[in-house]
Scaffold this active site. Structure first.
Site, PDB file in Angstrom:
ATOM      1  N   ASP A   1       0.856  -1.184   0.000  1.00 20.77           N
ATOM      2  CA  ASP A   1       0.000   0.000   0.000  1.00 20.77           C
ATOM      3  C   ASP A   1       0.892   1.235   0.000  1.00 20.77           C
ATOM      4  OD1 ASP A   1      -2.044  -1.783   0.165  1.00 20.77           O
ATOM      5  OD2 ASP A   1      -2.754  -1.168   2.147  1.00 20.77           O
TER       6      ASP A   1
ATOM      7  N   ASP B   1     -15.177  -3.021  -1.468  1.00 18.42           N
ATOM      8  CA  ASP B   1     -14.798  -2.807  -0.075  1.00 18.42           C
ATOM      9  C   ASP B   1     -16.066  -2.515   0.709  1.00 18.42           C
ATOM     10  OD1 ASP B   1     -12.245  -2.956  -1.137  1.00 18.42           O
ATOM     11  OD2 ASP B   1     -12.046  -0.786  -1.316  1.00 18.42           O
TER      12      ASP B   1
END
Length: 248
Positions: A8, A129
């Site tokens: 990330d 998500d």
């Protein structure tokens, strides 16, 4: 089942967030290329990248870091975060990304996802998500009134390579993966599902492996690889083994 180490990217560094909060970032490596090389050397066959700044801003931000990773490894790389139009998809694929992940735009413009699948077959995944079962977008800053399964079903017949399902409340929190909701989603889809969020131990991987026949084909792992809770060699051996057969 494939395990995808997560890189990330925030402000050019490899970080992990706690439940998606940009203010709750832990920096694990300031050299993304070095981190990518390490994961490849440990035997991983894919990498999962997220441009966190890009997810919030709606456009690529950590491009230099992504390109340094692409130059550092030979294994395929999938990338999400800030990819909202066909031009950006084409740009990343041209630079060497193997698969792009469309999240926010999948909720806001499903037709663009379908067009992308037609133009770039096999190169498009959808990131869903969810917070309490409802889809969150824009770097998880906004929660919609659309359920994860309802969104996933919109892409069943258009050639999406995979659905990447993340339980936001579990992400980065080391509380264990939400096996039940992930396997339930996979069971209702023909599109393969990649599990994400909360993977904290080899036991989580074993639990997902037991549900492989529902359609879970991979799992994304972040913090637990960085802090040593999951041993790469053990994880790879477990997930590459044949699917577990029912005792009966």
């Amino acid at each position: 089942m494939i395990i995808y180490p997560a890189i990330d990217l925030k402000d050019g560094a490899c970080v992990r967030l706690l439940r998606g909060e940009m203010s709750q970032a832990t920096v694990f490596n300031t050299d993304p290329g070095e981190q990518a090389r390490l994961f490849q050397s440990q035997g991983f066959e894919w990498l999962h990248l997220v441009d966190l700044n890009g997810a919030f801003e709606g456009k690529p931000v950590n491009g230099a870091a992504v390109e340094s990773i692409l130059k550092s490894v030979t294994i395929p790389v999938q990338l999400g975060g800030g990819i909202r139009d066909l031009n950006t998809i084409g740009m990343w694929l041209e630079k060497g990304i193997s698969r792009v992940i469309l999240g926010t735009v999948a909720l806001r413009d499903p037709e663009l996802v379908k067009a992308a699948c037609r133009e770039f077959p096999g190169k498009v995944a959808v990131g869903i998500d969810a917070r309490e079962g409802y889809v969150a977008v824009a770097g998880w800053a906004e929660t919609s009134d659309i359920k994860a399964l309802d969104l996933a079903l919109k892409f069943e017949d258009c050639g999406v390579a995979a659905i990447i399902y993340t339980d936001i409340n579990r992400d980065g929190a080391m509380g264990g993966v939400n096996v039940e909701s992930t396997s339930d989603l996979a069971f209702h889809l023909t599109t393969p599902v990649i599990a994400s969020g909360g993977v904290s131990s080899i036991e989580d991987l074993k639990a997902l492996k037991l549900e492989e026949d529902t359609g879970i084909e991979g799992v994304i792992c972040g913090r637990a690889l960085y802090d040593g809770r999951i041993d790469p060699k053990e994880a790879l051996a477990l997930l590459s083994a044949p699917a577990v057969e029912d005792a009966d």
